[in-house]
Design an enzyme around this catalytic site. Structure first.
Site, PDB file in Angstrom:
ATOM      1  CD  GLN A   1      23.099  39.735  48.971  1.00 54.67           C
ATOM      2  OE1 GLN A   1      22.009  39.253  48.683  1.00 54.67           O
ATOM      3  NE2 GLN A   1      23.612  39.636  50.187  1.00 54.67           N
TER       4      GLN A   1
ATOM      5  CG  ASP B   1      16.279  43.357  51.862  1.00 55.25           C
ATOM      6  OD1 ASP B   1      16.024  42.257  52.388  1.00 55.25           O
ATOM      7  OD2 ASP B   1      17.312  43.577  51.195  1.00 55.25           O
TER       8      ASP B   1
ATOM      9  CE  LYS C   1      19.118  37.036  50.148  1.00 60.98           C
ATOM     10  NZ  LYS C   1      19.887  38.277  50.157  1.00 60.98           N
TER      11      LYS C   1
END
Ligand code: NAP
Length: 362
Positions: A166, A189, A122
């Site tokens: 994460q 997200d 990422k």
């Protein structure tokens, strides 16, 4: 070259699934092929936002739902590259105009190798398009309060436009309360219940859509797949893929069915579908007999299975038996090289959208 992604589904369905964390991203793995559908180049003159263009630009040969015996390949790797180029262009413009670049903060707890790889990827993807990345790496035995403290710091930091925690978190942490702590304005997200709630409601729009299902929809749009009025089946109902994918298809006016682990005769249901999205985590579950001739099939699954011939000792297969389904569907995503690369492209897109919204940059 298509043979490189073929598999014997009858044997691989029973192949030993490796003890691997399943949330692998296909962009972690190199994949080449010779058959693809050419993309038209993106319009360099468009003044619309990257996000709105993503939803409306049908950049490829339309996929008609035919009964051809060989499916077109929906090339996620190529589409993701095009999107990343578009994002880089938008960020350069934003920097020139207002002197601001989008910022993405990633919080990683623990030392899982797969999570570390995703975070590294990422970060690399952010750097490639001009997004500034911030990373906090906490030890496995950190407390929930420490994670919440960092989230709160990023919530208040004006240079951070997106926050990503994460997953999975260590067992002693409450994932719900941690995800709830991310400001809805920075929830790139798209997992915050308010964003999911808005996605589910008529007439309401979420600030962010979860990246993987957004990537699936983007592929359908870019390949000009007709969704309105079609029958769509989503196999899997997880919070991060299946459920939001079904909501998105419904928002696009498809008629939806969801197949899950308690569904009786799933193949009868999927056989009615013009569009199938499979997000299950079971290698090669969706067989040729599950698919209506001419359907469009999006395979989200990433499943590592034993492969003595591969240097790594394993290879990745999807939830769909590519070998069988590619002979029946009109279009299909490969694994790897399908949905995986789109997930990260959508994360970058969400981060750019967030920065634009926060700084009111049109
Ligand atoms: P998950 O949270 O484990 O959810 C799996 C879903 O599949 C559940 O809803 C489950 O039903 C359903 N299911 C399980 N076995 C089934 C069966 N035999 N028949 C029908 N439904 C069944 O998985 P996930 O996070 O959604 O991920 C799914 C797959 O996508 C995994 O392979 C994962 O690695 C991959 N993935 C890929 C990306 C990407 O970027 N390409 C991103 C995320 C995930 P119940 O609800 O009844 O248990």
């Amino acid at each position: 070259m298509a043979s490189s992604i073929l598999s014997d589904c009858s044997s691989s369905a029973t192949a030993r699934l490796l003890p691997f964390h399943r949330k692998l991203h296909a962009q972690d793995f190199r994949f080449h092929r010779s058959v693809s559908i050419p993309l038209r180049p993106p319009s360099p003159t468009s003044s619309r936002s990257a996000a709105s263009r993503f939803w409306s630009l049908s950049a490829v040969t339309p996929v008609a739902m035919t009964t051809d015996t060989s499916a077109k390949l929906i090339d996620g790797k190529m589409v993701a590259k095009q999107i990343k180029d578009e994002i880089a262009g938008e960020i350069a413009k934003m920097k020139d105009a207002i002197g601001i670049v989008p910022g993405l903060a990633v919080i990683l707890v623990g030392a899982r190798k797969d999570s570390q790889t995703y975070v590294r990827n990422k970060k690399k993807a952010c750097e490639a398009v001009g997004i500034k990345s911030y990373e906090v790496h906490l030890p496995e035995d950190s407390t929930e309060e420490e994670v919440l403290k960092h989230i709160s710091g990023f919530n208040d930091d004006p240079s951070v436009h997106g926050i990503l925690v994460q997953l999975p978190l260590p067992r002693h942490m409450n994932e719900q309360s941690i995800l709830n702590a991310v400001s809805i304005e920075k929830d790139v997200d798209g997992f915050h219940p308010l964003n999911i709630g808005r996605l589910a409601m008529q007439g309401r729009e979420p600030l962010f859509v979860p990246c993987t299902p957004k990537g699936c929809m983007e592929l359908l749009h870019r390949y000009a797949v007709d969704i309105k009025g079609k029958r769509a089946v989503v196999v899997g109902r997880s919070n991060i893929v299946g459920m939001p994918a079904a909501l998105l298809l419904q928002k696009a006016n498809a008629t939806i069915s969801i197949v899950h682990s308690y569904t009786k005769n799933p193949e009868e249901i999927t056989r009615q579908a013009d569009i199938v999205i499979a997000a299950v985590g079971v290698a090669n579950l969706v067989r040729g007999s599950w698919i209506k001739p001419g359907a469009v099939v999006i395979d989200v699954g990433i499943n590592p299975i034993d492969d003595a011939e591969s240097p790594r000792g394993y290879r990745l297969v999807g939830d769909v038996c590519y070998e069988e389904v590619s002979k029946i569907a009109s279009a299909i995503t490969p694994v790897p090289g399908g949905v995986g690369p789109m997930t990260i492209a959508m994360l970058l897109s969400n981060t750019l959208d967030s920065a634009k919204r926060i700084h009111n940059f049109k």
